[in-house]
Scaffold this active site. Sequence first.
Site, mmCIF file in Angstrom:
data_model
loop_
_atom_site.group_PDB
_atom_site.id
_atom_site.type_symbol
_atom_site.label_atom_id
_atom_site.label_comp_id
_atom_site.label_asym_id
_atom_site.label_seq_id
_atom_site.Cartn_x
_atom_site.Cartn_y
_atom_site.Cartn_z
ATOM 1 N N ASN A 29 -19.791 41.805 79.524
ATOM 2 C CA ASN A 29 -20.760 40.947 80.205
ATOM 3 C C ASN A 29 -20.382 39.491 79.927
ATOM 4 O OD1 ASN A 29 -22.965 39.403 80.943
ATOM 5 N ND2 ASN A 29 -24.493 40.782 80.086
ATOM 6 N N HIS A 31 -24.016 41.653 88.857
ATOM 7 C CA HIS A 31 -23.769 41.146 87.503
ATOM 8 C C HIS A 31 -23.290 42.295 86.622
ATOM 9 C CE1 HIS A 31 -24.075 39.350 83.682
ATOM 10 N NE2 HIS A 31 -25.214 39.912 83.343
ATOM 11 N N CYS A 69 -27.374 34.697 82.881
ATOM 12 C CA CYS A 69 -26.510 35.577 83.679
ATOM 13 C C CYS A 69 -26.748 35.435 85.180
ATOM 14 C CB CYS A 69 -26.688 37.027 83.253
ATOM 15 S SG CYS A 69 -26.285 37.285 81.519
HETATM 16 C C1 LIG Z 1 -28.113 47.482 74.583
HETATM 17 C C2 LIG Z 1 -28.025 48.833 75.250
HETATM 18 C C3 LIG Z 1 -26.594 49.181 75.564
HETATM 19 C C4 LIG Z 1 -28.562 49.860 74.257
HETATM 20 O O1 LIG Z 1 -28.547 51.146 74.863
HETATM 21 P P1 LIG Z 1 -29.832 52.069 74.807
HETATM 22 O O2 LIG Z 1 -29.458 53.315 75.453
HETATM 23 O O3 LIG Z 1 -30.981 51.289 75.396
HETATM 24 O O4 LIG Z 1 -30.025 52.282 73.280
HETATM 25 P P2 LIG Z 1 -31.293 51.929 72.369
HETATM 26 O O5 LIG Z 1 -31.438 50.439 72.248
HETATM 27 O O6 LIG Z 1 -32.473 52.698 72.868
HETATM 28 O O7 LIG Z 1 -30.811 52.496 71.013
HETATM 29 C C5 LIG Z 1 -30.603 53.895 70.798
HETATM 30 C C6 LIG Z 1 -30.049 54.087 69.407
HETATM 31 O O8 LIG Z 1 -28.682 53.637 69.381
HETATM 32 C C7 LIG Z 1 -28.504 52.749 68.283
HETATM 33 N N1 LIG Z 1 -27.480 51.771 68.629
HETATM 34 C C8 LIG Z 1 -27.660 50.549 69.199
HETATM 35 N N2 LIG Z 1 -26.476 49.955 69.345
HETATM 36 C C9 LIG Z 1 -25.545 50.800 68.883
HETATM 37 C C10 LIG Z 1 -24.155 50.744 68.771
HETATM 38 N N3 LIG Z 1 -23.439 49.660 69.171
HETATM 39 N N4 LIG Z 1 -23.505 51.803 68.257
HETATM 40 C C11 LIG Z 1 -24.172 52.888 67.845
HETATM 41 N N5 LIG Z 1 -25.490 52.992 67.901
HETATM 42 C C12 LIG Z 1 -26.177 51.968 68.419
HETATM 43 C C13 LIG Z 1 -29.866 52.137 68.079
HETATM 44 O O9 LIG Z 1 -29.988 51.624 66.778
HETATM 45 C C14 LIG Z 1 -30.773 53.306 68.333
HETATM 46 O O10 LIG Z 1 -30.816 54.088 67.194
HETATM 47 P P3 LIG Z 1 -32.195 54.767 66.698
HETATM 48 O O11 LIG Z 1 -32.563 55.692 67.838
HETATM 49 O O12 LIG Z 1 -31.798 55.452 65.467
HETATM 50 O O13 LIG Z 1 -33.155 53.640 66.523
HETATM 51 C C15 LIG Z 1 -28.887 48.895 76.525
HETATM 52 O O14 LIG Z 1 -30.244 48.840 76.191
HETATM 53 C C16 LIG Z 1 -28.596 47.783 77.467
HETATM 54 O O15 LIG Z 1 -27.509 47.634 77.967
HETATM 55 N N6 LIG Z 1 -29.618 46.970 77.800
HETATM 56 C C17 LIG Z 1 -29.486 45.890 78.700
HETATM 57 C C18 LIG Z 1 -28.913 44.741 77.960
HETATM 58 C C19 LIG Z 1 -28.350 43.717 78.873
HETATM 59 O O16 LIG Z 1 -27.846 44.009 79.913
HETATM 60 N N7 LIG Z 1 -28.423 42.478 78.414
HETATM 61 C C20 LIG Z 1 -27.840 41.389 79.076
HETATM 62 C C21 LIG Z 1 -28.668 40.998 80.233
HETATM 63 S S1 LIG Z 1 -27.840 39.827 81.194
#
Ligand SMILES: CC(C)(COP(=O)(O)OP(=O)(O)OC[C@H]1O[C@@H](n2cnc3c(N)ncnc32)[C@H](O)[C@@H]1OP(=O)(O)O)[C@@H](O)C(=O)NCCC(=O)NCCS
Length: 326
Positions: free
Chosen positions: A283, A253, A113
């Site tokens: 993204n 980004h 990215c």
């Molecule tokens: C991926 C992302 C959206 C997840 O959001 P978050 O607030 O961190 O959520 P978590 O990973 O802590 O998960 C929280 C809960 O939601 C659940 N969950 C994850 N994806 C889900 C979805 N699509 N729908 C519903 N629930 C979901 C998880 O299983 C977790 O459940 P649990 O508490 O029962 O285990 C976030 O972490 C993110 O954007 N991270 C950066 C990723 C990124 O930018 N990557 C590219 C880099 S270039």
Amino acid sequence: MLRSRIIGTGSYLPERVLTNAEIERMVETSDQWIVERTGIRERRIAAPSEATSDLAAVAGRRALEASGVRASDLDVILVATATPDMLFPATACLVQTRLGATHAFAFDLSAACTGFLYGLSVADQYIRSGAARTVLVIGAEVLSRFIDWTDRTTCILFGDGAGAVVLRGEQGDRGILSTHIHADGSLWDFIHVPGGGSRHPPSEDTLVRRLQFLRMKGSETFKVAVRTLEETALEALKANGLAIADVRWFVPHQANRRIIEAVGARLGLPAERVVMNLERVGNTSAASIPVALDELVRAGRVSPDHTLLFAAFGAGLTWGSAIVRW
Ligand SMILES: CC(C)(COP(=O)(O)OP(=O)(O)OC[C@H]1O[C@@H](n2cnc3c(N)ncnc32)[C@H](O)[C@@H]1OP(=O)(O)O)[C@@H](O)C(=O)NCCC(=O)NCCS
């Protein structure tokens, strides 16, 4: 002073729109969860016949048209991508022949990215050293082919697309003022595609273990992203003796609305100066900044002497920033 000026921008998004409502039917998730946690409502998906070079060539041609530069006048074509058409040859070579840029040398750059900013940095060195005058930098991805569409933690985030800029060396105060790029390979496993390379070449076993698909440590990545984006934005400002108030447009980004808002708040940036299109495109990795920039430019919102701040982070981990005076 010789600087690299952005003299044209272009982008291309595939036609097919994939909405959150459709993803609701594929994995256990909801439009509400996706919008609240990411800000994304829909993303574009390449047609089965489209590969990364196809998207890249259209974005590149549009940037050339906007700049008035002929393809045959290009010295370098640089494609930043984590999803090349093939392991080799470089996607940039496929774009070179498509555009008819017969005098350009061409290569790919892999910084996920952050790839577009790595590309901008490399191109800027070529131009300011006098090794090249006119460079086409493209960020292009077809990430949808490397997404596990049964994994709700990743399949909601990404989209396909391509964005491009034409850079030309010109004397004066306008153009790229600075680039700062970084890496921390100790965090390589935060975001990666384990299979398909020399470590785990494709085999029945790698397919069964789904190693061809992207894996991500989402919440760990989130925290590093906010910290590194803020740090690299501040180092860019400091290097140029600028204050945040001097920045007309912050083009980050497009990973997650919460990441962008957190960084904007830490920097003290008013929301109206922060460019966000992830609601519509998700993204798009290396394409994300040049696509957002092209949309901003074509909307007529960038004027001469505006100061633009770009910042990105991604797999590697990699991160970086650039400041451009338009
Ligand atoms: C991926 C992302 C959206 C997840 O959001 P978050 O607030 O961190 O959520 P978590 O990973 O802590 O998960 C929280 C809960 O939601 C659940 N969950 C994850 N994806 C889900 C979805 N699509 N729908 C519903 N629930 C979901 C998880 O299983 C977790 O459940 P649990 O508490 O029962 O285990 C976030 O972490 C993110 O954007 N991270 C950066 C990723 C990124 O930018 N990557 C590219 C880099 S270039």
